[in-house]
Write an enzyme that holds these catalytic residues in place. Structure first.
Site, PDB file in Angstrom:
ATOM      1  N   HIS A  40      -6.319  -6.275   5.554  1.00 45.50           N
ATOM      2  CA  HIS A  40      -5.402  -5.211   5.922  1.00 45.50           C
ATOM      3  C   HIS A  40      -4.596  -4.861   4.675  1.00 45.50           C
ATOM      4  O   HIS A  40      -4.374  -5.717   3.812  1.00 45.50           O
ATOM      5  CB  HIS A  40      -4.382  -5.648   6.976  1.00 45.50           C
ATOM      6  CG  HIS A  40      -4.915  -6.056   8.305  1.00 45.50           C
ATOM      7  ND1 HIS A  40      -5.406  -7.321   8.542  1.00 45.50           N
ATOM      8  CD2 HIS A  40      -4.983  -5.387   9.487  1.00 45.50           C
ATOM      9  CE1 HIS A  40      -5.760  -7.414   9.810  1.00 45.50           C
ATOM     10  NE2 HIS A  40      -5.515  -6.259  10.409  1.00 45.50           N
TER      11      HIS A  40
ATOM     12  N   ASP B 257      -1.732  -7.193   3.996  1.00 45.01           N
ATOM     13  CA  ASP B 257      -2.086  -8.539   3.525  1.00 45.01           C
ATOM     14  C   ASP B 257      -2.090  -8.620   2.015  1.00 45.01           C
ATOM     15  O   ASP B 257      -1.762  -9.657   1.436  1.00 45.01           O
ATOM     16  CB  ASP B 257      -3.494  -8.944   3.984  1.00 45.01           C
ATOM     17  CG  ASP B 257      -3.733  -8.746   5.453  1.00 45.01           C
ATOM     18  OD1 ASP B 257      -2.790  -8.969   6.232  1.00 45.01           O
ATOM     19  OD2 ASP B 257      -4.860  -8.372   5.815  1.00 45.01           O
TER      20      ASP B 257
END
Length: 434
Positions: free
Chosen positions: A100, A103
């Protein structure tokens, strides 16, 4: 090389009789099963969020992990995290990973800076892909963690949030395309409601459908050849999420004209939360023509929430892979470990061993499923059960009408007798292979 995994060797195949702690007992990536290498069947990927971004918290307690990239609030620590991630990919010899945006980059609070940091860190990660040969299975946007998403992203009642979500997905799809990603995933963690008292469901669904059409249009505009995937989940964090399960997602895709453009990324834990088995969700998606990829994990059956543990049940995993193989196997999809070590498992070695064990479990499961499929016994029993539909009379009936069928039943005095489904026999057959 980093120092985080100091003294942990590269994991190689050692065979089932070895007593080495660090070694694959069942996953030999070059072993040929059904005419294909195990690595090409399983297409393992590591999840950036659980493996590197998660800090060990749970609903009742905060951070337990202390990592060299904590706090995750700068590009310096983002690069350290990337260095450690690719070192782990090397140790485990996995072909893919997933991320993501939240992240891999720090959250800055505004789109322009988020875009800048995302482009910077994905350029850095792309260099590492070139150096190592590890590829991106899929990228995605985190549209659920930040407080701006508390009432949804594409379904938000505030059009400015919809706009921020659209810009964020564009940036993540651009980055995925740049990095050679084989898929792009959308998970609507907040695309649902907490109460119908303040929700216009039709409007939210229409906005969600329009949003996904925009994503597909943009995919074609930039020439992204990967697959767009939607990930079903029934609840948590929302009381009710619109992407409840595979069948619900297919109905949504059909309504908004997307069933030929979008496939599903299915997760074991989400299937359980929906009241299904993992193999049910895979078989449903395959029957509807929208099977794409899987997130492999397991839930704790004594807990009522999504615990995202690593798989350790070979018969359970084998049932899932049997349906994957029956569906023709993965194309652009793969097996992503959307799983996290326990918050008490604080050693770097725990992270390696968790993935190593899970890869072995998946290899055992796939090989058992392949052996049963190759034997043909289960498929022969299935074919025999439906053999009556192969007759000319049965095929004619399907093209007939109710009144004609009723007349035929009267004329021939048709009186069907029940036949055994032979479930226990087939369970015994299954157990011979697992």
């Amino acid at each position: 090389m980093t120092n985080f995994f100091k003294d942990i060797p590269a994991i190689s195949y050692v065979g089932p009789d070895s007593d080495k702690e660090f070694g694959f007992r069942h996953y030999n990536k070059d072993e040929v099963v059904l005419g294909k290498r195990l690595e090409d069947h399983l297409r393992f990927a590591i999840a950036w969020w659980h493996s590197f971004a998660w800090e060990g918290g749970d609903p009742f307690g905060g951070q337990t992990f202390e990592r060299p990239w904590h706090p995750q609030d700068s590009m310096k620590t983002a690069r350290i995290k990337a260095d450690v991630a690719f070192e782990m990919f090397r140790i485990l010899d996995v072909p893919f990973y997933c991320w993501h945006d939240a992240d891999v980059r720090p959250e800055t609070g505004n789109f322009a800076d988020n875009l800048k940091t995302l482009n910077e860190i994905t350029d850095y990660m792309l260099e590492k892909q070139v150096q190592t040969g590890v590829k991106l299975l899929w990228g995605t946007a985190n549209l659920f963690s930040h407080r701006r998403w508390m009432a949804g992203a594409s379904t938000n009642p505030d059009p400015e949030v919809f706009a921020f979500a659209a810009a964020t997905v564009k940036s993540c799809l651009d980055a995925t395309h740049k990095m050679g990603g084989e898929n792009y995933v959308l998970w609507g963690g907040r695309e649902g409601y907490e109460t119908l008292l303040n929700t216009d469901m039709k409007q939210e669904l229409d906005h969600m459908g329009r949003f996904l059409n925009m994503v597909v249009d943009y995919k074609h505009k930039i020439g992204f050849k990967g697959t767009i995937l939607v990930e079903p989940k029934p609840q948590e964090p929302s009381k009710h999420q619109y992407d409840y399960d595979a069948a619900t997602c297919f109905g949504f895709l059909q309504k908004y004209g997307l069933e030929k453009e979008v496939k599903l990324n299915l997760e074991q834990g989400h299937a359980i939360l929906a009241g299904h088995s993992f193999e049910h969700e895979i078989a449903t998606a395959a029957a509807l023509g929208v099977f794409g990829s899987i997130d492999m994990n397991r839930n704790d059956y004594q807990s009522g929430w999504d615990t995202d543990q690593f798989p350790n049940n070979v018969p359970e995993v084998a049932l899932a892979y049997y349906e994957v193989l029956r569906a023709g196997g993965f194309t652009t999809g793969g097996t992503n470990f959307d799983a996290k070590i326990r918050r008490q498992s604080i050693d770097p070695a725990d992270l390696i061993l968790a993935h190593m064990g899970a890869m072995d479990v998946c290899a055992r499961g796939l090989k058992a499923a392949a052996a049963l499929l190759e034997s043909g016994e289960m498929e022969a029993a299935r074919k025999e059960r439906y053999a009556g539909w192969d007759t000319p009379a049965a095929k004619t009936m399907l093209g007939s009408s109710l009144d004609a069928i009723a007349a035929d039943v009267l004329a021939k005095n048709i009186r069907p007798e029940p036949r055994s489904g032979r479930q226990e026999r087939l369970e015994n057959l299954w157990n011979r292979f697992v």
